[in-house]
Design an enzyme around this catalytic site. Structure first.
Site, mmCIF file in Angstrom:
data_model
loop_
_atom_site.group_PDB
_atom_site.id
_atom_site.type_symbol
_atom_site.label_atom_id
_atom_site.label_comp_id
_atom_site.label_asym_id
_atom_site.label_seq_id
_atom_site.Cartn_x
_atom_site.Cartn_y
_atom_site.Cartn_z
ATOM 1 N N ASP A 1 -0.588 -17.492 24.074
ATOM 2 C CA ASP A 1 0.807 -17.556 23.620
ATOM 3 C C ASP A 1 1.493 -18.691 24.378
ATOM 4 O O ASP A 1 1.097 -19.024 25.490
ATOM 5 C CB ASP A 1 1.504 -16.216 23.928
ATOM 6 N N GLU B 1 -2.374 -8.202 7.177
ATOM 7 C CA GLU B 1 -2.476 -6.983 7.987
ATOM 8 C C GLU B 1 -1.528 -5.928 7.445
ATOM 9 O O GLU B 1 -0.426 -6.249 7.035
ATOM 10 C CB GLU B 1 -2.058 -7.373 9.430
ATOM 11 N N ARG C 1 1.209 -0.509 10.854
ATOM 12 C CA ARG C 1 2.592 -0.055 11.001
ATOM 13 C C ARG C 1 2.954 0.059 12.479
ATOM 14 O O ARG C 1 2.121 0.477 13.282
ATOM 15 C CB ARG C 1 2.758 1.344 10.390
ATOM 16 N N ASN D 1 4.489 -4.334 0.830
ATOM 17 C CA ASN D 1 5.745 -3.973 1.499
ATOM 18 C C ASN D 1 6.885 -3.794 0.497
ATOM 19 O O ASN D 1 7.753 -2.941 0.681
ATOM 20 C CB ASN D 1 6.109 -5.030 2.552
ATOM 21 N N LEU E 1 8.637 8.795 0.393
ATOM 22 C CA LEU E 1 9.702 9.388 -0.421
ATOM 23 C C LEU E 1 10.651 10.176 0.482
ATOM 24 O O LEU E 1 11.286 11.110 0.046
ATOM 25 C CB LEU E 1 9.106 10.318 -1.486
ATOM 26 N N ALA F 1 13.960 10.484 2.086
ATOM 27 C CA ALA F 1 15.310 9.894 2.013
ATOM 28 C C ALA F 1 15.857 9.707 3.423
ATOM 29 O O ALA F 1 15.497 10.444 4.338
ATOM 30 C CB ALA F 1 16.234 10.813 1.221
ATOM 31 N N CYS G 1 9.655 -6.021 8.991
ATOM 32 C CA CYS G 1 8.781 -6.416 7.884
ATOM 33 C C CYS G 1 9.355 -6.160 6.498
ATOM 34 O O CYS G 1 9.490 -7.089 5.710
ATOM 35 C CB CYS G 1 7.443 -5.720 8.021
ATOM 36 N N LYS H 1 12.441 -8.269 5.597
ATOM 37 C CA LYS H 1 12.127 -9.709 5.614
ATOM 38 C C LYS H 1 11.215 -10.090 4.449
ATOM 39 O O LYS H 1 11.439 -11.076 3.750
ATOM 40 C CB LYS H 1 11.445 -10.054 6.949
HETATM 41 C C1 UGA Z 1 5.537 -1.904 7.321
HETATM 42 C C2 UGA Z 1 4.381 -1.440 6.424
HETATM 43 O O1 UGA Z 1 4.424 -0.011 6.288
HETATM 44 C C3 UGA Z 1 3.043 -1.858 6.996
HETATM 45 O O2 UGA Z 1 1.994 -1.505 6.100
HETATM 46 C C4 UGA Z 1 3.044 -3.387 7.205
HETATM 47 O O3 UGA Z 1 1.832 -3.839 7.781
HETATM 48 C C5 UGA Z 1 4.179 -3.748 8.134
HETATM 49 O O4 UGA Z 1 5.419 -3.311 7.545
HETATM 50 C C6 UGA Z 1 4.157 -5.252 8.297
HETATM 51 O O5 UGA Z 1 4.414 -5.948 7.314
HETATM 52 O O6 UGA Z 1 3.765 -5.722 9.368
HETATM 53 P P1 UGA Z 1 6.623 -0.969 9.574
HETATM 54 O O7 UGA Z 1 7.613 -2.078 9.468
HETATM 55 O O8 UGA Z 1 5.997 -0.693 10.885
HETATM 56 O O9 UGA Z 1 5.404 -1.201 8.560
HETATM 57 O O10 UGA Z 1 7.397 0.354 9.129
HETATM 58 P P2 UGA Z 1 7.281 1.439 7.966
HETATM 59 O O11 UGA Z 1 6.549 2.610 8.453
HETATM 60 O O12 UGA Z 1 6.856 0.822 6.697
HETATM 61 O O13 UGA Z 1 8.821 1.861 7.839
HETATM 62 C C7 UGA Z 1 9.794 0.912 7.414
HETATM 63 C C8 UGA Z 1 11.154 1.563 7.303
HETATM 64 O O14 UGA Z 1 11.194 2.464 6.207
HETATM 65 C C9 UGA Z 1 11.567 2.377 8.533
HETATM 66 O O15 UGA Z 1 12.921 2.129 8.812
HETATM 67 C C10 UGA Z 1 11.340 3.800 8.093
HETATM 68 O O16 UGA Z 1 12.151 4.721 8.773
HETATM 69 C C11 UGA Z 1 11.722 3.715 6.618
HETATM 70 N N1 UGA Z 1 11.157 4.783 5.774
HETATM 71 C C12 UGA Z 1 9.819 4.914 5.643
HETATM 72 C C13 UGA Z 1 12.015 5.625 5.072
HETATM 73 O O17 UGA Z 1 13.253 5.518 5.158
HETATM 74 N N2 UGA Z 1 11.466 6.583 4.260
HETATM 75 C C14 UGA Z 1 10.130 6.732 4.119
HETATM 76 O O18 UGA Z 1 9.701 7.633 3.348
HETATM 77 C C15 UGA Z 1 9.277 5.887 4.840
#
Ligand code: UGA
Length: 444
Positions: free
Chosen positions: A37, A161, A164, A221, A264, A266, A274, A277
């Site tokens: 890095d 990738e 999560r 995503n 799903l 809420a 991610c 963006k």
């Molecule tokens: C997300 C994707 O899930 C990953 O597969 C991906 O690799 C990653 O982005 C990335 O592009 O690097 P992440 O950002 O860690 O992962 O978070 P998520 O688990 O997807 O959650 C995203 C947001 O959605 C959070 O604020 C979470 O609280 C919210 N969420 C998730 C809900 O409000 N409801 C749900 O049912 C699920």
């Protein structure tokens, strides 16, 4: 067992969330790994076992790898490239002002990598992990390396990738899919050889072209974001319909195998580094193709309105006329991380500050990051109890396990007025019937 050949030596360029998780997991799997890095401070800390962010299992994997000597950290890109067979490019692609992604780090890193690989005699494989817009590998990255590719000393593959935050290391150890974007079979096969060394049984693998691989990442995503905005739209309808509950509706539709139960839940809207963006980047990218992104724009619009919908639940309580104290439990964009990037807590705190309310916050992991943002404008608490004490309304904004266990008695005992807004649906409304309780997607 089949002979999988000499174990490849790995370098990881860019030690952000993806890069560092990948580095320690490779090292733990016994690959000689070099993490590189440009941030000297980060490298010095990593050398003594201090990671720059919290992620479950990361500390243990880092400690173990430092102990066995399978991981090395350095700022010396030349050393890293010349002493590895395969490099994962994991530099950040932050959002740019015009909602495109900022390719500055990709461009500067590829330029430096090219200069060094020109000097290398042995074959090298460069794997693009950073999330980039469709056609970036083909039009921006490959042209930099054209001479080396033609000479046969380098291949480039796109390998998005899906890990999560909060479960990154498990996701790396047990991926649901590997996507390999290649311009010719030979290039992709080199990467598959590495994965055969990494996994006892190769996970399901899809080979495709580099542009499709990039689009798969955005599609993944964007689809997840769409599910969340869909359920939040319905939740907002439920809030107006007495007797309804979005959780029952989500459970019912989730049983249909064509829909599925995940994503799903809420809530206050999706955050993190991610989903928001990538959605904006896909909208921006597809602007050039007529009428292709109406759905995606709607997903963003629902998400942007969701904090306002959550805040409106306050109107159910009568206390707002005088200056009052609000507690916020949960600042991270989801549980098991200290990441507050695009977290709904930020927007909600800003909106509450505009209403002249006193704000107290607590999160098990994200306090330091939140403090950097809001400084002395709000009160930082070191426990749930301290945060609830003498407060007039509590918002639950992150689904931390420690919050799920909270009992109504605690709110009644500590708060001045026990008004509770569960924006994550982690508290059982039946048990909270003798506090003033409101929740996302719960009918009046
Ligand atoms: C997300 C994707 O899930 C990953 O597969 C991906 O690799 C990653 O982005 C990335 O592009 O690097 P992440 O950002 O860690 O992962 O978070 P998520 O688990 O997807 O959650 C995203 C947001 O959605 C959070 O604020 C979470 O609280 C919210 N969420 C998730 C809900 O409000 N409801 C749900 O049912 C699920």
């Amino acid at each position: 067992m089949k002979n999988k050949g000499r174990k490849l030596k790995i370098s990881i360029i860019g030690l952000g969330f993806v890069g560092l998780s990948l580095a320690v997991t490779n090292a733990k799997k016994g690959f000689k790994t070099i993490g590189v890095d440009i941030d000297k401070n980060k490298i010095e800390n990593l050398k003594i076992g201090i990671p720059p962010f919290y992620e479950p299992k990361l500390q243990k994997f880092l400690d173990d790898s430092l102990k066995t000597g399978s991981i090395k950290f350095m700022t010396d890109l030349k050393n890293a490239l010349l002493n590895s067979d395969l490099s994962f490019l994991c530099v950040g692609t932050p959002p740019a002002k015009n909602e495109k992604i900022d390719l500055r780090y990709i461009k500067s890193a590829t330029k430096k990598i090219h200069e060094i690989l020109k000097l290398k005699e042995k074959y090298h494989l460069l794997v693009i992990k950073s999330t980039v817009a469709p056609e970036t590998t083909k039009k921006v990255i490959i042209p930099v390396f054209r001479d080396l590719i033609d000479k046969g000393s380098l291949d480039i593959v796109t390998n998005p990738e899906f890990l999560r935050e909060g479960t990154a290391i498990n996701d790396l150890l047990h991926p649901h899919l590997i996507v390999i974007g290649e311009y010719e079979k030979k290039a992709g096969n080199h990467l598959e050889r590495y994965y055969k060394q990494f996994y006892d049984t190769l996970p399901e693998t899809i080979h495709t072209d580099t542009t499709s691989a990039e689009l798969i990442k955005y599609a993944n995503n964007t689809f997840l974001a769409t599910k969340i905005s869909f359920i939040n739209s319905l939740a907002n309808i439920c809030q107006n319909l007495s007797g309804t509950d979005i959780n029952t509706i989500a459970k019912a539709i989730g049983k249909d195998p064509r829909i599925g139960p995940l994503f799903l839940q809420a809530g206050p809207g999706f955050g993190g580094s991610c989903l928001p963006k990538d959605l904006s980047a896909l909208i921006n990218f597809s602007n050039k193709f007529e009428k292709t992104n109406g759905l995606f724009k709607a997903v963003v619009s629902v998400n942007q309105n969701q904090p306002i919908k959550i805040l409106k639940l306050l109107n159910n309580f009568k206390f707002l006329k005088k200056t009052k104290t609000i507690s916020i439990l949960g600042l991270a964009f989801k549980k098991d991380t200290d990441d507050i990037r695009a977290a709904v807590s930020i927007e909600i705190t800003k909106l509450l500050l505009k209403k002249n309310l006193k704000i107290k916050v607590y999160d098990p992991m994200a306090m330091d990051n939140f403090r950097k943002l809001f400084k002395e404008k709000i009160v930082y608490c070191s426990s749930i109890d301290e945060c609830l004490k003498d407060s007039d309304c509590c918002f639950v904004l992150t689904e931390w396990d420690s919050f799920k266990k909270l009992k109504p008695e605690k709110f009644k005992k500590l708060m001045r007025t026990p008004n509770v807004i569960d924006a994550r649906r982690i508290l059982d409304p039946k048990k909270f019937s003798d506090v003033n309780f409101k929740a996302v997607g719960l009918g009046n």
